[in-house]
Design a protein around this motif. Structure first.
Motif, short mmCIF file in Angstrom:
data_model
loop_
_atom_site.label_atom_id
_atom_site.label_comp_id
_atom_site.label_asym_id
_atom_site.label_seq_id
_atom_site.Cartn_x
_atom_site.Cartn_y
_atom_site.Cartn_z
N CYS C 84 0.81 -1.42 -0.05
CA CYS C 84 0.13 0.12 0.02
C CYS C 84 0.90 1.22 -0.15
CB CYS C 84 -0.95 0.03 1.32
SG CYS C 84 -2.06 -1.30 1.23
N ARG C 85 1.94 1.19 0.83
CA ARG C 85 2.55 2.41 0.93
C ARG C 85 3.58 2.90 -0.47
NH1 ARG C 85 6.89 1.65 5.80
NH2 ARG C 85 4.70 1.66 6.62
N ASP C 86 3.81 1.62 -1.12
CA ASP C 86 4.57 1.90 -2.66
C ASP C 86 3.52 2.51 -3.62
OD1 ASP C 86 6.79 0.83 -1.65
OD2 ASP C 86 6.34 -0.99 -2.34
N ASP C 87 2.25 1.95 -3.60
CA ASP C 87 1.47 2.22 -4.84
C ASP C 87 0.07 3.30 -4.46
OD1 ASP C 87 3.04 0.31 -5.96
OD2 ASP C 87 1.18 -1.14 -6.34
N PHE C 88 -0.28 3.02 -3.09
CA PHE C 88 -1.19 3.82 -2.67
C PHE C 88 -1.21 4.68 -1.61
CE2 PHE C 88 -2.81 0.12 -5.26
CZ PHE C 88 -3.54 1.02 -6.39
N PRO C 89 -0.16 5.82 -1.42
CA PRO C 89 0.03 6.06 -0.22
C PRO C 89 -0.97 6.81 0.43
CG PRO C 89 1.02 7.47 -1.97
CD PRO C 89 0.63 6.10 -2.67
N MET C 90 -2.03 7.58 -0.27
CA MET C 90 -3.27 7.86 0.30
C MET C 90 -3.79 7.04 1.04
SD MET C 90 -4.84 10.72 -2.24
CE MET C 90 -5.71 9.77 -3.26
N LEU C 91 -3.87 5.70 0.69
CA LEU C 91 -4.64 4.80 1.77
C LEU C 91 -3.98 4.93 3.17
CD1 LEU C 91 -4.82 1.47 -0.25
CD2 LEU C 91 -6.69 3.19 0.11
N LEU C 92 -2.67 4.96 3.22
CA LEU C 92 -1.84 5.37 4.49
C LEU C 92 -2.43 6.62 5.14
CD1 LEU C 92 -0.23 3.08 3.03
CD2 LEU C 92 1.57 3.71 4.77
N ASP C 93 -2.31 7.52 4.43
CA ASP C 93 -2.63 9.01 4.75
C ASP C 93 -4.23 8.92 5.53
OD1 ASP C 93 -0.44 9.73 3.60
OD2 ASP C 93 -1.34 11.07 2.01
N ALA C 94 -4.85 8.35 4.77
CA ALA C 94 -6.34 8.05 5.35
C ALA C 94 -6.46 7.37 6.22
CB ALA C 94 -7.44 7.75 4.01
N ALA C 95 -5.87 6.31 6.44
CA ALA C 95 -5.79 5.34 7.49
C ALA C 95 -5.40 5.89 8.74
CB ALA C 95 -5.04 3.96 7.18
N ARG C 96 -4.33 6.79 8.76
CA ARG C 96 -3.76 7.53 9.96
C ARG C 96 -4.82 8.45 10.37
NH1 ARG C 96 2.49 7.89 8.75
NH2 ARG C 96 2.51 9.21 10.80
N GLN C 97 -5.42 9.01 9.73
CA GLN C 97 -6.67 9.95 10.20
C GLN C 97 -7.80 9.47 10.71
OE1 GLN C 97 -6.83 13.45 10.19
NE2 GLN C 97 -4.55 13.19 10.18
N VAL C 98 -7.78 8.10 10.73
CA VAL C 98 -9.16 7.14 11.43
C VAL C 98 -8.87 7.23 12.86
CG1 VAL C 98 -10.48 5.40 11.37
CG2 VAL C 98 -9.63 6.04 9.06
N GLY C 99 -10.06 7.91 13.57
CA GLY C 99 -9.84 7.78 14.95
C GLY C 99 -8.42 7.78 15.60
N VAL C 101 -5.05 4.89 17.01
CA VAL C 101 -4.52 3.50 16.74
C VAL C 101 -5.46 2.65 17.20
CG1 VAL C 101 -2.67 1.79 17.72
CG2 VAL C 101 -2.28 4.14 17.08
N GLN C 102 -6.02 2.45 18.49
CA GLN C 102 -7.18 1.84 18.90
C GLN C 102 -8.37 1.54 18.09
OE1 GLN C 102 -5.57 4.06 20.63
NE2 GLN C 102 -5.68 3.99 22.79
N ILE C 103 -8.72 2.37 17.20
CA ILE C 103 -9.61 2.35 16.34
C ILE C 103 -9.06 1.89 14.87
CG2 ILE C 103 -11.17 3.38 14.84
CD1 ILE C 103 -12.22 3.60 17.57
N GLN C 104 -7.95 2.28 14.50
CA GLN C 104 -7.25 1.71 13.40
C GLN C 104 -6.99 0.23 13.25
OE1 GLN C 104 -3.77 4.26 13.27
NE2 GLN C 104 -4.97 6.13 12.92
N SER C 105 -6.86 -0.18 14.60
CA SER C 105 -6.47 -1.59 14.69
C SER C 105 -7.78 -2.56 14.47
CB SER C 105 -5.87 -1.81 16.04
OG SER C 105 -6.67 -1.69 17.05
N ARG C 106 -8.95 -1.95 14.58
CA ARG C 106 -10.13 -2.58 14.78
C ARG C 106 -11.08 -2.44 13.42
NH1 ARG C 106 -11.99 -6.79 17.21
NH2 ARG C 106 -14.00 -5.77 17.72
N GLY C 107 -11.03 -1.33 13.04
CA GLY C 107 -12.07 -0.86 12.04
C GLY C 107 -11.32 -1.37 10.64
N THR C 108 -12.43 -1.59 9.90
CA THR C 108 -12.06 -2.44 8.48
C THR C 108 -12.55 -1.19 7.45
OG1 THR C 108 -14.25 -3.43 8.21
CG2 THR C 108 -12.55 -4.50 9.26
#
Lengths: 847, 160, 278
Positions: C84-99, C101-108
């Motif tokens: 994901c990091r290589d091809d779709f960095p915005m996925l990481l950007d968005a994931a880091r903005q979700v809630g 770590v406690q939410i990121q580890s659970r939310g799909t």
């Protein structure tokens, strides 16, 4: 390829990302830098004044300050230690500059540090073993819940119980079950324990329900309907009430107060410049992380309530009054309290009464634990306030007249509004000398949930107005804002608005200069000029605020309280402190233990202190008003003296000689108790007149200057604080880690109040009553908060301490608003400065 | 396949196997606090904002108020009760706790972070700690306590 | 309430064919919010289909032309993923903005799609990457473009008997990838305005969140960008934005703020990227 980097480094670019050198979130700085730069003894500050005059000096000489006791943390098995044993750790640099400091070594010429203790209950809290009220096992307890009116004002016509639950399973209480007067005992008795026939706010409690199953309680609450004949509510404290909204006297006013010095009107007429301004601050929710909770039961005819609270004797008085019992028939026990900030000053009385009424009727223990939405909806908040300034200056920028008009929203009942207003107006003229001051204040009834105590107690509201106004004045007068403050700061021998002569030897301009110097005010101003001219959408600004905070109860309050404290000498030689002052995170236990250990010369481990139980501890007054360390701490010292006296020892006797004498006393007085006692005594020369509002409003004041640097993103109108410096003189620092924590925590609350925290109202009730929609700062929202103390011992405080708890709430609001005004030129006169509000202000400015 | 109102759940709790019957609606936070008397995790908000209820689910921090207990079947849960006191001297010394209500959650996230210093190559401590609201400390005491502990295995001064 | 815990995807699909269909649950970060209070009479009788144990659905798979996120892939999985990091960095950007770590580890990611919040953090970047949603039921499998998945507030193409099994993202070379989330604070925030922009040989994608009943592509803005018409201030975008979105006043922000900030973000973020923006 273009990607917008957010403020953190993205994984894919790893270590290559170029963060701005002064980005506070850069791992190289934001995560690692020490957040304080120490404390400086008053004498040392005076030494450095020569240097401090030139704020632009690139490398100001910074006096080495005494050690940070954190270094002793390498003793994991013990939470107690003596600082004299401490050696600077190998990591400590031997000296440092203010903005690059980490740990600092001790000044060789400092007096030997006092006994210093790590937070006594710290390990218990860190390991999750501390048992708060909802953690206590109570197998046979019922859950209690509250039915509220949901209508801001009107006559209660009917209570309808539905058929969704079997009501035979429930204990149900209403106002008819109250043995005594249906009144919550406080300054006035206008608030009912349970509404009988009238509601004055949306969350007025009417019916209480108890059941063994919490879920069943929820269903039962939803199954009760309160039918109210609605009447027109008063919802805007800033507007005069219409005839149909009048509910108290003929004006809806709870309290009107005035401070008058000199002849303000005439001085304004003669002033070279007159500057006017209108300022407003919003309500603020405490958001203590532990919600309110209380357990009540009846034991041998005594009503016992146990729970989260700041002021056990407030609860005692409330129980005595409404339950019609004498003091021997009620007992109040504090549980470890997960934050208060004023929110657990008076409200626990209501909650204790509710739990007690259910327990009396059920004849079983009843536990009421609010969840977050109920806690936010039903409990008190900081008073919203509006303050108008009309200020006269002579041609040199010297203050000649201050006319200040303060209006506060009291909400539906009096609660603590008169004293919040009092503290608010006393602080309203600020730490400045002015011969003509007229301050009018009023607290207004509205049909909002009652407003109450919140850290600062009225002063943050009026000091926001004052210190924002000082920048407005500086701009209009064409004087530098630091200079305008320097010209007017009160000097020893001058008088406050109430006529109190300040004569404490504190150099207040040194406090101002140090803050300006520490944040590099001039340098930043210059840097911002080019930054703002070249950046497409980021703007930076810097601002500061000078302020003061009176410690202890206002006026004759401490005299009226007649606070008492006991120490008990146990047979094993240990000494227990018996006080109703509560630990709620601010460090009461730790500081009292330090004071007693130091005073008696015995090890902190030989001091006992625990949560107050009113069957064992005397009334030391409420745990509020930044009074605990300073006022009650002094009682600890005097009670220790009294203990020595009971043992036939003089006050020079210390250490093993004291503990040996205690053991010996018990050998000859088996099965008896040994106490030392103290009661508050007014320091000499303090006089206050409650009728004229003249005299010594407080025994002493803390003095501070806070400075903030902000960055605004004009794409989103979002402001954030990127650097913050808090410099204060607070008497003697008793425990560096605790004192620093008080300042940083208060600043964080202040930053939240200034930028993020907004109660959204609907019919006098908070609409956004959940943590998703009421926004307090996270760690990612705050810069490291840099703290410095200047020490100037206060003769009548324990070990020279002044109050500290509330002070840090006063400065961030105006410092940040001034910085935002500096950055983008808006009239930042209302907080919170949310992005939506900044957008509106920019529109106004450019219109 | 369980298709009834009560579910038997077997999981590892603080390193020990455990078996307990729960209702489908039970939240892990309530099971821990009211059924198992592990009261370290606190309820601050009930909506995954405050982090006071943080536990490890298979070693990663999660809000136990948002975990249905039946879901932890076969998985590993660690609570604040599993953290030894002697791991916390840095946080005690730095002033990481005041009132203590957020503290168990803070400590869980902090200890996880200390065990994974590699996270600091991509994240800041402040970002990783943002799931734990604290109203007392202003976070500095917490951040200091974490970075002190990370120093031995992570060069704080040159982090980038 | 009842919970069904299928042990295979086929079993899950069979259970979903029941009438009424059970409600799928995985990371639970949306469903359990204020759980006891929200557990009203309806929820009490509802049946949930818990798919959290179907571990085959938790994967990130990179093939030549597509990256696939399994239905149980969490935000934290993506944050940790090199692919994901290589091809779709915005996925990481968005994931880091979700809630947090406690939410990121659970939310799909799939949960974020079916929860259908107009303020979702994961959906905008997926949509800007032209992601598709794989829906499976007893009767078969179908694939729907995410930008055609929603039809209104909480209205979507998924039938009650269908389960999202995967999210597929075509691998392309992007010369522009911009993600913005404007929340009330810098972490743990619900979006007041969200924006994801990409440009590839397939053209412009401009996706906006929290400014309409659903997350959507701003087709008028895309057309404006394709046209190369000059944009000299955020105001020059106003007309196109007005055609695309319909923000509202609510507890979190105002219509006015959302509309203006969307324009300002697009303008400032593309200024210096596109010659047309000056």
């Amino acid at each position: 390829m273009r990607r917008i980097e957010r403020d953190y480094p993205i994984a894919s670019v790893g270590g290559d990302i170029g963060l701005p050198a002064d980005d506070p979130e850069c791992p190289a700085r934001g995560n690692t830098e020490r957040t304080e730069f120490g404390r400086v003894a008053m004498g040392a500050v005076l030494d450095m004044l020569e240097e401090a005059k030139d704020l632009d000096s690139p490398t100001p000489r910074w006096v080495q300050s005494i050690g940070n006791q954190r270094g002793v943390g390498s003793q994991p098995t013990s939470t107690l230690m003596h600082c004299p044993d401490e050696r600077p750790s190998a990591r400590s640099p031997s000296s440092c500059k203010p903005d690059a400091s980490r740990r600092q070594s001790k000044r060789a010429d400092q007096p030997a540090p006092e006994v210093c203790v790590q937070r006594l209950e710290g390990i218990s809290k860190l390991t999750g073993r501390e048992r708060y009220v909802d953690d206590l096992p109570f197998d046979d307890a019922l859950w209690g819940m509250t039915v509220r009116t949901r209508v801001p004002r009107g006559r209660i016509r009917q209570i309808k119980f539905g058929s969704a639950v079997d009501w035979a399973e429930f204990v149900v209480v209403d106002h008819r079950d109250i043995p005594g007067p249906n009144e919550v005992f406080l300054i006035e008795r206008d608030q009912p324990v349970l509404a009988a026939d009238y509601t004055r706010h949306m969350h007025e409690p009417v019916v209480l329900i108890a059941h063994p199953d919490r879920e069943m309680c929820r269903r039962a609450v939803a199954d009760v309907q309160i039918i109210v004949d609605e009447e027109p509510p008063a919802l805007d404290y800033r507007l005069p009430a219409g005839p149909e909204q009048i509910q108290r006297n003929n004006d809806n006013l709870f309290k009107v107060l005035k401070i008058e010095k000199g002849n303000t009107e005439r001085a304004l007429e003669q002033a070279a410049h007159v500057v006017e301004g209108l300022y407003e601050t919003g309500a603020q929710e405490h958001v203590y992380i532990e919600n309110q909770g209380m357990i009540a039961w009846v034991e041998d005819g005594v009503v016992v309530t146990k729970g989260s609270m700041q002021c056990p004797y407030y609860v005692v008085n409330a129980l005595k009054h409404a339950l019609n019992r004498d003091e021997s028939q009620v007992r109040v026990i504090q549980t470890p309290t997960g934050g208060g900030f004023g929110g657990k000053e008076d409200y626990p009385s209501n909650l204790a009464l509710h739990a007690a009424l259910l327990a009396l009727k059920a004849n079983r223990p009843v536990k009421i634990i609010y969840d977050r939405p109920e806690d936010m909806a039903a409990t008190t908040k900081r008073h919203p306030a509006q303050t108008r300034h009309r200020t006269g200056f002579d041609s040199d920028g010297k203050l000649v007249a201050q006319h200040i008009d303060v209006t506060m929203d009291g909400g539906a009942y009096v609660t603590l509004s008169p004293v919040v207003l009092s503290r608010g107006i006393i602080h309203a003229a600020g730490p400045y000398a002015c011969d003509n001051v007229l301050i009018d204040g009023r607290a207004v009834l509205t049909n909002a949930v009652p407003f109450g105590a919140f850290r600062g107690f009225g002063a943050p509201q009026t000091l926001f107005a004052l210190e924002r106004h000082m920048d407005v004045c500086a701009a209009q007068l064409g004087i530098d804002p630091i200079e305008l403050r320097r010209i007017n700061l009160i000097r020893d021998g001058q008088t406050t608005a109430t006529g109190q002569v300040i004569n404490d030897g504190t150099d207040r301009t040194a406090v101002l200069d140090q803050a300006a110097q520490a944040i590099r005010f001039r340098e930043k101003q210059r840097a911002h000029e080019s930054f703002n001219a070249t950046e497409p959408y980021l703007r930076r600004g810097v601002g500061l605020a000078c302020f003061w905070h009176g410690a202890g109860f206002t006026g004759s309050g401490e005299v009226a309280l007649k606070s008492r404290l006991r120490v008990q000498g146990h047979a094993d030689g240990r000494v227990e402190i018996l006080s109703s002052s509560t630990e709620m995170g601010q460090g009461t236990w730790t500081v009292f233990t330090q004071i007693a250990a130091e005073h008696l010369g015995i090890a902190p481990a030989d001091i006992i202190i625990t949560t107050p139980d009113t069957s064992r501890v005397p009334n030391s007054g409420p745990t509020v008003a930044s009074r605990t360390a300073m006022v009650v701490g002094r009682l600890v010292e005097r009670a220790c003296d009294d203990l020595r006296q009971s043992l036939g020892l003089d006050n020079a006797t210390r250490g093993e000689a004291v503990t040996a004498a205690i053991r010996a006393w018990h050998n000859t007085n088996a099965d008896q108790s040994l106490f030392g006692e103290a009661q508050y005594e007014k320091p000499p020369g303090i006089n206050w007149d409650d009728d004229t509002y003249e005299g010594d409003a407080y025994g002493t004041y803390g003095w501070a200057t806070y400075a903030a640097e902000v960055e605004i993103d004009l794409r989103t109108y979002t402001a954030r604080v990127i650097d913050f410096v808090a410099v204060q003189e607070i008497g003697k620092v008793l425990n560096n880690t605790l004192a620093r924590g008080q300042i940083q925590g208060g600043v964080a609350q202040g930053i939240g109040w200034a930028l993020l925290e907004e109660c959204k109202w609907e019919l006098g009730g908070m609409k956004n009553c959940q943590l998703t929609n009421y926004i307090i700062p996270t760690s990612a929202d705050l810069p490291p908060i840099r703290v410095a103390f200047l020490e100037n011992a206060y003769a009548h405080g324990a070990q020279g301490a002044k109050g500290i708890g509330e002070l840090p709430m006063d400065g961030p609001g105006p410092a940040i608003a001034n910085a935002i005004a500096d950055a983008i030129g808006v009239h930042a006169n209302i907080i919170p400065l949310t992005p939506e509000r900044i957008m509106g202000m920019m529109d106004q400015t450019h219109a | 396949m369980p298709d009834s109102n009560n579910i038997n759940v077997e999981f590892t709790l603080n390193g020990n196997p455990i078996s307990i019957d729960v209702a489908p609606r039970d939240r892990l936070l309530d099971t821990l606090r009211y059924a198992l008397d592990l009261t370290g995790a606190k309820e601050g908000c009930g909506e995954g904002e405050c982090g006071a209820c943080t536990v490890y689910l298979d070693g990663v921090p999660a809000n136990s108020c948002l975990i249905p207990t039946y879901q932890v079947s076969g998985r590993a849960i660690d609570t604040i009760e599993s953290i030894p006191a002697d791991a916390l001297s840095d946080m005690l010394a730095s002033g990481a706790t005041q009132c203590g209500a957020c503290t168990p959650g803070v400590v869980m996230t902090a200890c996880w972070l200390k065990r994974h210093p590699e996270l600091l190559k991509t994240h800041t401590v402040r970002e990783l700690m943002a799931g734990n609201l604290c109203r007392c400390t202003g976070y500095d005491g917490i951040i200091d306590g974490i970075t002190d502990g990370c120093q031995s295995n992570y060069d704080r001064g040159n982090a980038s | 309430m009842k919970v069904l815990s299928p042990r295979s995807l086929d079993e899950a699909c069979a259970l979903l064919a029941r009438d009424p269909a059970p409600r799928p649950i995985a990371g639970a970060t949306d469903i359990l919010v204020h759980w006891p209070d929200n557990l009203n009479a309806k929820a009490e009788t509802e049946t949930y289909l818990d798919i959290s144990a179907l571990s085959d659905l938790r994967h990130i798979t990179r093939e030549d032309d597509v990256l696939t996120l399994g239905a149980l892939t969490t935000y934290w999985d993506v944050i940790q993923s090199q692919a994901c990091r290589d091809d779709f960095p915005m996925l990481l950007d968005a994931a880091r903005q979700v809630g947090s770590v406690q939410i990121q580890s659970r939310g799909t990611w799939a949960g974020n799609i079916v929860n259908a919040s107009p303020a979702a953090d994961g959906v905008p970047v997926l949509m800007a990457y032209d992601a598709t949603v794989v829906l499976r039921s007893k009767s078969g499998e179908m694939e729907v473009r995410l930008d055609e998945f929603y039809s209104g507030y909480k209205q979507m193409q998924r039938r009650p008997d269908q389960l999202i099994t995967a999210i597929r993202i075509p691998r392309r070379t992007y010369d522009t990838q911009i993600f913005e989330k404007v929340g009330p604070r810098r972490a743990q925030a619900i979006s007041k305005v969200g924006l994801a922009i990409t440009h590839s040989t397939e053209g412009w994608r401009v996706v906006a969140a929290a400014v309409a009943p659903m997350i959507l592509r701003c087709k008028s803005v895309e057309a404006l960008l394709e046209s190369g018409a000059p944009v000299r201030s955020p105001d020059d975008l106003a007309q196109a934005i007005d055609q695309d979105v319909a923000p509202i006043d609510d507890i979190r922000s105002t219509r006015e703020y959302r509309q203006r900030v969307l324009a300002r973000l697009i303008y400032h973020d593309l200024k210096g990227v596109l010659p047309a923006f000056s």
